[in-house]
Design a protein around this motif. Structure first.
Motif, short mmCIF file in Angstrom:
data_model
loop_
_atom_site.label_atom_id
_atom_site.label_comp_id
_atom_site.label_asym_id
_atom_site.label_seq_id
_atom_site.Cartn_x
_atom_site.Cartn_y
_atom_site.Cartn_z
N GLY A 100 0.80 -1.22 0.00
CA GLY A 100 0.00 0.00 0.00
C GLY A 100 0.82 1.25 0.00
N LYS A 101 2.14 1.14 0.00
CA LYS A 101 3.01 2.31 0.01
C LYS A 101 3.36 2.71 -1.41
N ARG A 102 3.53 4.00 -1.62
CA ARG A 102 4.03 4.46 -2.90
C ARG A 102 5.50 4.07 -3.02
N PRO A 103 5.96 3.81 -4.25
CA PRO A 103 7.39 3.54 -4.41
C PRO A 103 8.22 4.72 -3.90
N ALA A 104 9.35 4.42 -3.29
CA ALA A 104 10.21 5.48 -2.78
C ALA A 104 10.71 6.32 -3.94
N GLY A 105 10.65 7.61 -3.79
CA GLY A 105 11.12 8.54 -4.82
C GLY A 105 11.49 9.84 -4.15
N PRO A 106 11.56 10.91 -4.89
CA PRO A 106 11.89 12.20 -4.29
C PRO A 106 10.87 12.59 -3.23
N PHE A 107 11.34 13.24 -2.20
CA PHE A 107 10.45 13.76 -1.17
C PHE A 107 9.73 14.97 -1.77
N THR A 108 8.41 14.98 -1.71
CA THR A 108 7.61 15.96 -2.45
C THR A 108 6.88 16.93 -1.51
N PRO A 109 6.28 18.00 -2.07
CA PRO A 109 5.45 18.88 -1.24
C PRO A 109 4.31 18.13 -0.54
N LEU A 110 3.75 17.10 -1.20
CA LEU A 110 2.72 16.29 -0.54
C LEU A 110 3.30 15.61 0.70
N ASP A 111 4.51 15.07 0.58
CA ASP A 111 5.14 14.41 1.72
C ASP A 111 5.34 15.39 2.88
N SER A 162 -2.77 7.03 2.55
CA SER A 162 -3.06 6.08 3.62
C SER A 162 -2.29 6.45 4.89
N VAL A 163 -2.67 5.83 5.99
CA VAL A 163 -1.94 6.01 7.24
C VAL A 163 -0.49 5.56 7.06
N ALA A 164 -0.29 4.47 6.34
CA ALA A 164 1.06 3.96 6.11
C ALA A 164 1.91 4.98 5.35
N GLU A 165 1.31 5.64 4.37
CA GLU A 165 2.05 6.65 3.60
C GLU A 165 2.43 7.84 4.47
N MET A 166 1.53 8.22 5.38
CA MET A 166 1.84 9.33 6.27
C MET A 166 2.99 8.96 7.21
N ARG A 167 2.96 7.75 7.73
CA ARG A 167 4.04 7.30 8.60
C ARG A 167 5.37 7.23 7.84
N GLU A 168 5.31 6.74 6.61
CA GLU A 168 6.52 6.62 5.82
C GLU A 168 7.12 7.98 5.49
N ALA A 169 6.25 8.96 5.17
CA ALA A 169 6.75 10.32 4.91
C ALA A 169 7.45 10.88 6.14
N ASN A 170 6.85 10.65 7.31
CA ASN A 170 7.47 11.14 8.54
C ASN A 170 8.78 10.42 8.81
N ARG A 176 10.85 9.13 6.60
CA ARG A 176 11.86 9.64 5.66
C ARG A 176 12.33 11.04 6.05
N TRP A 177 11.39 11.87 6.52
CA TRP A 177 11.75 13.23 6.94
C TRP A 177 12.70 13.18 8.13
N GLN A 178 12.38 12.36 9.11
CA GLN A 178 13.26 12.25 10.28
C GLN A 178 14.63 11.73 9.87
N ALA A 179 14.68 10.81 8.91
CA ALA A 179 15.97 10.30 8.44
C ALA A 179 16.78 11.41 7.78
N MET A 180 16.13 12.28 7.04
CA MET A 180 16.83 13.41 6.41
C MET A 180 17.37 14.36 7.47
N LEU A 181 16.56 14.61 8.51
CA LEU A 181 17.01 15.53 9.56
C LEU A 181 18.23 14.99 10.29
N ARG A 182 18.30 13.67 10.44
CA ARG A 182 19.35 13.07 11.25
C ARG A 182 20.56 12.61 10.43
N ALA A 183 20.48 12.72 9.12
CA ALA A 183 21.60 12.27 8.29
C ALA A 183 22.86 13.04 8.65
N PRO A 184 23.97 12.34 8.92
CA PRO A 184 25.18 13.02 9.40
C PRO A 184 25.75 14.02 8.40
#
Length: 199
Positions: free
Chosen positions: A5-16, A43-51, A53-61
């Motif tokens: 049910g998740k969208r394929p991983a791609g660029p982080f978008t304004p929707l994300d 979906s709820v899963a897509e919202m969780r996945e966007a969050n 990915r965002w947290q991973a970007m924030l924490r990337a060294p």
């Protein structure tokens, strides 16, 4: 779409990014967030996945700076305005937010490229809410600066988590009685109010 049910991983978008804003707001207003999620068609899963990915970007060294990250996700700002806060100069960069057409996502960027603040503000020319009493302070009805102006003097309070702010002020209720109020905001948008405990 994959079976998960998740969208394929791609660029982080304004929707994300809108999903990231909603994810934090769900703590206080799950019903409003659920309605918004349906409006966006995710979906709820897509919202969780966007969050996630965002947290991973924030924490990337060795990730991009916050200012660069927003530009890469949102594109060129709709407007860039020079602003002076105290004795410091910065830029206010604003992007439209389709979920809230009357608001803009504003990022304050210092001369050194550091992001000082990131939140939702009223779009230029968009009519703001009429805030006269506590009853007008409904979830998602106003921004931090609108509440602060309507019920001045308002005292800023430390938020309970990143991207959260608080204001303490006195405001009349529908009967005209004055009440001590605490308003809580997430990403600059009002989430809830409560009577302030004194004494």
């Amino acid at each position: 779409m994959p079976a998960s049910g998740k969208r394929p991983a791609g660029p982080f978008t304004p929707l994300d990014l809108q999903l990231v804003l909603l994810r934090r707001m769900a703590d206080h207003n799950p019903g409003l967030v659920e309605d918004a999620r349906h409006e966006l068609g995710v979906s709820v899963a897509e919202m969780r996945e966007a969050n996630r990915r965002w947290q991973a970007m924030l924490r990337a060294p060795h990730g991009r700076s916050a200012a660069t990250r927003y530009r890469s996700v949102l594109g060129a700002p709709e407007s860039v305005t020079a602003r002076r806060l105290g004795d410091l100069d910065c830029e206010a960069r604003r992007w439209p937010v389709p979920l809230w057409p009357d608001l803009r996502f504003e990022v304050l960027v210092g001369a050194n490229g550091a992001v000082w603040n990131e939140w939702l503000v009223r779009a230029p020319g968009a009519p703001g809410p009429e805030l006269r009493t506590v009853d007008d302070l409904t979830p998602w009805s106003c921004t931090v600066d609108e509440a602060a102006r309507a019920f001045a003097p308002a005292r800023p309070l430390e938020g309970s988590a990143p991207t959260r702010w608080g204001l303490a002020f006195t405001a009349p209720d529908a009967t005209g009685a004055r009440r001590q109020v605490v308003a809580e905001f997430t990403w600059g948008l009002l989430q809830r109010t409560a009577d302030r405990l004194t004494g």
